[in-house]
Design an enzyme around this catalytic site. Structure first.
Site, PDB file in Angstrom:
ATOM      1  N   LEU A 180       0.845  -1.191   0.000  1.00 46.61           N
ATOM      2  CA  LEU A 180       0.000   0.000   0.000  1.00 46.61           C
ATOM      3  C   LEU A 180       0.884   1.246   0.000  1.00 46.61           C
ATOM      4  CD1 LEU A 180      -2.892  -0.947   2.434  1.00 46.61           C
ATOM      5  CD2 LEU A 180      -2.544  -1.539   0.032  1.00 46.61           C
ATOM      6  N   ASN A 219       4.658  -7.401   6.848  1.00 48.14           N
ATOM      7  CA  ASN A 219       5.593  -6.769   7.793  1.00 48.14           C
ATOM      8  C   ASN A 219       4.994  -5.577   8.533  1.00 48.14           C
ATOM      9  OD1 ASN A 219       5.453  -5.270   5.397  1.00 48.14           O
ATOM     10  ND2 ASN A 219       7.440  -4.332   5.730  1.00 48.14           N
ATOM     11  N   GLU A 220       3.655  -5.464   8.523  1.00 50.97           N
ATOM     12  CA  GLU A 220       3.005  -4.271   9.081  1.00 50.97           C
ATOM     13  C   GLU A 220       3.511  -3.908  10.471  1.00 50.97           C
ATOM     14  OE1 GLU A 220       1.580  -6.446   7.193  1.00 50.97           O
ATOM     15  OE2 GLU A 220       0.243  -5.429   5.801  1.00 50.97           O
TER      16      GLU A 220
END
Ligand SMILES: CCCCC/C=C\CCC/C=C/CC(=O)SCCNC(=O)CCNC(=O)[C@H](O)C(C)(C)COP(=O)(O)OP(=O)(O)OC[C@H]1O[C@@H](n2cnc3c(N)ncnc32)[C@H](O)[C@@H]1OP(=O)(O)O
Length: 248
Positions: A54, A123-124
């Site tokens: 994103l 990996n947020e």
């Protein structure tokens, strides 16, 4: 053979901006409505990057209405990809963090280039943000609860070999063979009658998709209030600065 190749092209890193997401969704809808197309190979035109996920600039320093609009479009793309009747094969020819990994996870089969510089995963948590429940559900569906629990908390970005071991990808091949392998996988899947494959896919994925469909509005509100928090904006700022400093 009724197969389209979709190449992500939003340089430099194929981040999923609002414009990019919208175009992607429209292209997918067109393919879905074209009865001559049975399969799509999803890949990237940006060297060394499948997708950076994103677009952080859509989630940083904007207003709540923008966050809501952006998230609605993220949901829309995910629902279309995840519930597509077409056969989706990803040819992962570069780095694939977070939303990039999400795109790949939506596919029916994932082929990744054997280059240790390329990593993949949700990996947020490393960014100080949290993967929403539907990212998590799809991760659990793909790699199982324990692996997903660990990988989500640690924000693990897997090398191709690790991704294969844990089941994030289905196959790892030399970089120059990613596309030919994706094509040969597609040929195998095309041999299955569409109606039985589609009904089976629907049976496997419907509950996960419905889980978001029934709470789309609440999910948009959750995202908007979460991402608008000062502490979250601060984390994103720090992460963006880190990305910049990496260069200098
Ligand atoms: C409890 C309630 C919960 C509810 C919460 C709901 C939701 C919150 C969660 C939202 C979910 C988000 C999922 C995401 O996808 S977040 C995005 C995560 N992406 C990343 O972490 C990737 C970051 N990028 C990289 O690691 C690298 O850029 C790379 C992809 C490996 C490529 O490396 P390299 O080739 O060296 O390129 P650069 O690092 O120099 O980047 C070039 C350029 O691009 C900018 N950039 C990189 N990634 C992004 C991005 N995702 N969005 C926007 N811009 C990006 C980077 O800053 C450089 O810009 P400049 O040239 O201007 O410096």
């Amino acid at each position: 053979m009724g197969v389209a190749v979709m190449k992500l092209r939003n340089p430099p890193v194929n981040s999923l901006s609002l414009e990019c997401l919208t175009e992607f969704t429209i292209s997918l809808e067109k393919l879905e409505n074209d009865k001559s197309i049975r399969g799509v190979i999803l890949t990237s035109e940006c060297p060394g990057i499948f997708s950076a996920g994103l677009d952080l600039l859509e989630m940083y320093g904007r207003n709540p209405a923008h966050y809501a609009e952006y998230w609605k479009n993220v949901q829309e793309l995910w629902l279309r990809l995840y519930t597509s009747n077409m056969i989706l094969v990803s040819a992962i020819n570069g780095a694939s963090p977070a939303g990039g990994c999400l795109l790949a996870l939506c596919c029916d089969y994932r082929v990744m280039a054997d280059n240790p510089k390329y990593t993949i995963g949700l990996n947020e948590s490393l960014l100080g943000i949290v993967a929403p429940f539907w990212f998590k559900d799809m991760y659990v569906n793909t790699i199982g609860h324990r692996e997903a629990e660990r990988a989500l908390q640690l924000g693990t970005l897997f090398s191709p070999a690790e991704a294969l071991k844990v089941g994030v990808v289905d196959e790892v091949v030399p970089e120059d063979q990613v596309h030919s392998k994706a094509r040969s996988v597609m040929t195998k899947w095309l041999a299955i009658p569409d109606h039985s494959r589609q009904l089976t896919k629907n049976m496997m994925r419907k509950a996960t998709a419905d889980n978001l469909i029934k709470q789309r509005e609440a999910d948009i509100q959750n995202f908007t209030s979460f991402i608008s928090k000062d502490s979250i904006q601060k984390s994103l700022h720090m992460y963006l600065e880190k990305l910049k400093q990496k260069k200098g």
